[in-house]
Design a protein around this motif. Structure first.
Motif, PDB file in Angstrom:
ATOM      1  N   ALA A 429       0.835  -1.201   0.000  1.00 21.11           N
ATOM      2  CA  ALA A 429       0.000   0.000   0.000  1.00 21.11           C
ATOM      3  C   ALA A 429       0.868   1.250   0.000  1.00 21.11           C
ATOM      4  O   ALA A 429       0.659   2.180  -0.798  1.00 21.11           O
ATOM      5  CB  ALA A 429      -0.929  -0.006   1.215  1.00 21.11           C
ATOM      6  N   HIS A 430       1.866   1.299   0.893  1.00 24.09           N
ATOM      7  CA  HIS A 430       2.746   2.470   0.944  1.00 24.09           C
ATOM      8  C   HIS A 430       3.613   2.561  -0.307  1.00 24.09           C
ATOM      9  O   HIS A 430       3.843   3.660  -0.833  1.00 24.09           O
ATOM     10  CB  HIS A 430       3.639   2.390   2.189  1.00 24.09           C
ATOM     11  N   ARG A 431       4.086   1.442  -0.777  1.00 25.37           N
ATOM     12  CA  ARG A 431       4.973   1.414  -1.935  1.00 25.37           C
ATOM     13  C   ARG A 431       4.262   1.938  -3.191  1.00 25.37           C
ATOM     14  O   ARG A 431       4.787   2.787  -3.920  1.00 25.37           O
ATOM     15  CB  ARG A 431       5.457  -0.023  -2.145  1.00 25.37           C
ATOM     16  N   VAL A 432       3.055   1.423  -3.431  1.00 21.62           N
ATOM     17  CA  VAL A 432       2.306   1.842  -4.617  1.00 21.62           C
ATOM     18  C   VAL A 432       1.838   3.290  -4.480  1.00 21.62           C
ATOM     19  O   VAL A 432       1.939   4.084  -5.435  1.00 21.62           O
ATOM     20  CB  VAL A 432       1.117   0.888  -4.862  1.00 21.62           C
ATOM     21  N   ALA A 433       1.345   3.663  -3.310  1.00 22.74           N
ATOM     22  CA  ALA A 433       0.896   5.046  -3.098  1.00 22.74           C
ATOM     23  C   ALA A 433       2.031   6.022  -3.374  1.00 22.74           C
ATOM     24  O   ALA A 433       1.818   7.104  -3.945  1.00 22.74           O
ATOM     25  CB  ALA A 433       0.368   5.227  -1.680  1.00 22.74           C
ATOM     26  N   GLY A 434       3.251   5.648  -2.977  1.00 23.17           N
ATOM     27  CA  GLY A 434       4.397   6.524  -3.169  1.00 23.17           C
ATOM     28  C   GLY A 434       4.838   6.666  -4.608  1.00 23.17           C
ATOM     29  O   GLY A 434       5.613   7.576  -4.928  1.00 23.17           O
ATOM     30  N   LYS A 435       4.367   5.793  -5.495  1.00 26.03           N
ATOM     31  CA  LYS A 435       4.762   5.850  -6.908  1.00 26.03           C
ATOM     32  C   LYS A 435       3.629   6.323  -7.820  1.00 26.03           C
ATOM     33  O   LYS A 435       3.837   6.479  -9.027  1.00 26.03           O
ATOM     34  CB  LYS A 435       5.249   4.473  -7.361  1.00 26.03           C
ATOM     35  N   LEU A 436       2.454   6.549  -7.262  1.00 27.08           N
ATOM     36  CA  LEU A 436       1.337   7.029  -8.069  1.00 27.08           C
ATOM     37  C   LEU A 436       1.471   8.527  -8.311  1.00 27.08           C
ATOM     38  O   LEU A 436       1.735   9.296  -7.372  1.00 27.08           O
ATOM     39  CB  LEU A 436       0.007   6.722  -7.381  1.00 27.08           C
ATOM     40  N   GLU A 437       1.289   8.953  -9.543  1.00 27.69           N
ATOM     41  CA  GLU A 437       1.446  10.361  -9.918  1.00 27.69           C
ATOM     42  C   GLU A 437       0.109  11.082  -9.790  1.00 27.69           C
ATOM     43  O   GLU A 437      -0.464  11.594 -10.762  1.00 27.69           O
ATOM     44  CB  GLU A 437       2.004  10.453 -11.343  1.00 27.69           C
ATOM     45  N   PHE A 438      -0.399  11.118  -8.554  1.00 28.16           N
ATOM     46  CA  PHE A 438      -1.696  11.714  -8.257  1.00 28.16           C
ATOM     47  C   PHE A 438      -1.590  12.549  -6.989  1.00 28.16           C
ATOM     48  O   PHE A 438      -0.853  12.197  -6.071  1.00 28.16           O
ATOM     49  CB  PHE A 438      -2.764  10.626  -8.066  1.00 28.16           C
TER      50      PHE A 438
END
Length: 503
Positions: A429-438
């Protein structure tokens, strides 16, 4: 919907403390999107009317009745207004449902929280501290926050009161004057709100309202040389033109523009919860929100099972009269919006997208502007329906293989407003959230807003932030004050040469 006893509503202009018709007497019809019938009229402000409104705000700012009011007193006025707003919520619920067609349960859930926004920013005005800056030498340096002047607040039809409150509350809390332009389709609750602001004790001229279409009234407001900041919610193309107009006058902007929200569902998450969350993300507000779950990305191992369950869930959504508490999906805002959305769906099918459910006008709802909740699948992420904002009850479901694939698809758009990640894996969850360009990312939820949390997008989804300390500060400018505490003045021109330090 029975409109036999629906009163005729009139949305006038509010300039320098007075309700008035437009100078040239022009009006536009206000239509109930659930029936297609007229429910009132609004005065259409000319360039002359806009100029009067802006100058009224400027004169009020220069007089300082609100700008210079002690912060404790300003906070009392805003809290008094919040109390009046809260006491009148039932009328706001009914009026907004009538005007923009959102089901009454949605309207109640959203508007009921809005008095909190004014209380939050009143509290922030009381508690926000300035900075003392450590500088070299015998000097004390500190900052002051200075209100901008007259700010223009230009809102959209989909959430008239919520979008207005996100910026009106901090604009007033920081001491500015405002000119409000609501969407010409949904002005009614804005007019009612301004009446309460006046009743709460906002001084004459501090809050003004102009109505009209964006290409005329909005353009005149955005280009006015006395406007110091523009807040706009709407489409990216219009937002770009507003940004250009503001730049010519060196005005600040906060622009909340288009979106193509991604809902990313991983295989480890409970299927039923994922479908429930994705359905909410896609169809709340009939999909007429920039943060809606327009693209549902599902890990390939659960893709088919997800589609089947989503089809069943979507088919059960109840379409009907927005005033009926049992209704779960209302109309889109206008006939032109419905025609545009249906045309996009036809092009999507021509591009190879398959219809899971919907994609038509529901039988028996030819009056009003209804579209069935629509799910498309097997969609090419690069085709029009996979890239462009629909702004209607339409979502597309696309499979992905792994995290990298999900991020590639999610970030592969010109927009960057909102996304959600659905997983039980905390690290993921943290990993993906940190790479989303939003600018907005939710985990195991979607479409959540709080007055303390900043709201805004990346890329072509806009600039600046609404709500939070960020918004509060963006309605003021920082002044640096530096005080010489040495008791001496350097004689630069004394005999024997200049001092070693200039500044």
């Amino acid at each position: 919907m029975n409109t036999t006893n629906t009163p005729h509503h009139e949305a006038l202009l509010f300039i320098d403390g007075e309700w008035t018709q437009a100078a040239d007497g022009r009006t536009l019809e206000i239509v109930n999107p659930a029936t297609g019938k007229s429910i009132g009229s609004l005065a259409v402000a000319s360039q002359h009317d806009v100029d009067r409104a802006v100058r009224a705000g400027h004169d009020a700012f220069e007089r300082g009745a609100w700008r210079d009011m002690p912060v404790q007193q300003k906070a009392r006025v805003l809290n008094r207004f919040a109390d009046l707003f809260e006491a009148d919520l039932e009328q706001f619920y009914q009026l907004e449902t009538l005007n923009n067609g959102r089901p009454t349960n949605e309207t109640r859930a959203q508007i009921g929280r809005l008095p909190q926004f004014y209380r939050y920013f009143a509290a922030l005005a009381l508690t926000r501290r300035s900075d003392v800056i450590p500088v070299e030498g015998p000097y004390l340096c500190y900052t002051q926050r200075v209100p901008l002047g007259v700010v223009a607040l230009m809102t959209s039809f989909n959430h008239p009161l919520m979008i207005l409150s996100k910026s009106l509350a901090p604009a007033l809390a920081t001491g500015n004057s405002v000119v409000i332009k609501a969407s010409e389709r949904t002005p009614l609750t804005t007019v009612r709100l301004v009446r309460l602001l006046h009743e709460a004790g906002i001084p004459k001229g501090v809050v003004n309202v102009v109505n009209g279409i964006g290409s005329e009234t909005g353009a005149a407001l955005a280009s006015h040389p006395l406007i110091r900041k523009i807040v706009f919610t709407g489409g990216t193309a219009v937002g770009r033109s507003i940004g250009e107009a503001a730049a010519r006058n060196f005005a600040l902007t906060t622009l909340e523009l288009g979106g193509k929200g991604a809902v990313i569902v991983f295989e480890d998450f409970d299927l039923e919860r994922a479908v429930t969350g994705a359905t909410f993300a896609a169809f709340i507000g009939a999909g007429q929100t920039c943060v809606c779950g327009a693209r549902i990305l599902v890990q390939r191992s659960i893709y088919r099972a997800f589609l089947e369950r989503l089809r069943e869930k979507t088919a059960g959504i109840r379409i009907g009269d927005p005033a009926d508490p049992d209704t779960q999906l209302g109309p889109v805002i206008s006939e032109s919006s419905r025609e545009r959305i249906l045309a996009m769906l036809e092009r999507a099918k021509a591009d190879g997208a398959k219809v899971l459910t919907g994609a038509r006008v529901p039988p028996g709802f030819e009056h009003g502007f209804f579209i069935e909740p629509t799910v498309l699948y097997d969609v090419d992420p690069q085709c029009e329906i996979g890239q462009e904002e629909v702004f209607g009850p339409v979502t597309v479901v696309m499979p992905f293989d792994d995290e990298a694939d999900a991020l590639r698809i999610a970030n592969g758009t010109k927009f960057g407003l909102a996304a959600s990640v659905w997983t039980n894996d905390v690290a993921r969850a943290h990993r993906v959230a940190g790479k989303l360009e939003f600018g907005l990312v939710w985990v195991n939820d979607h479409h959540r807003l709080d007055p303390a949390s900043p709201w805004g997008g990346f890329k072509q989804s806009g600039v600046g932030r609404e709500t939070g300390i960020e918004s509060f500060d963006q309605f003021s400018e920082a002044r640096a004050v530096t005080i010489n505490t040495s008791g001496e003045t350097t004689d630069w021109y004394a005999d024997g040469g200049a001092p070693a330090r200039l500044n």
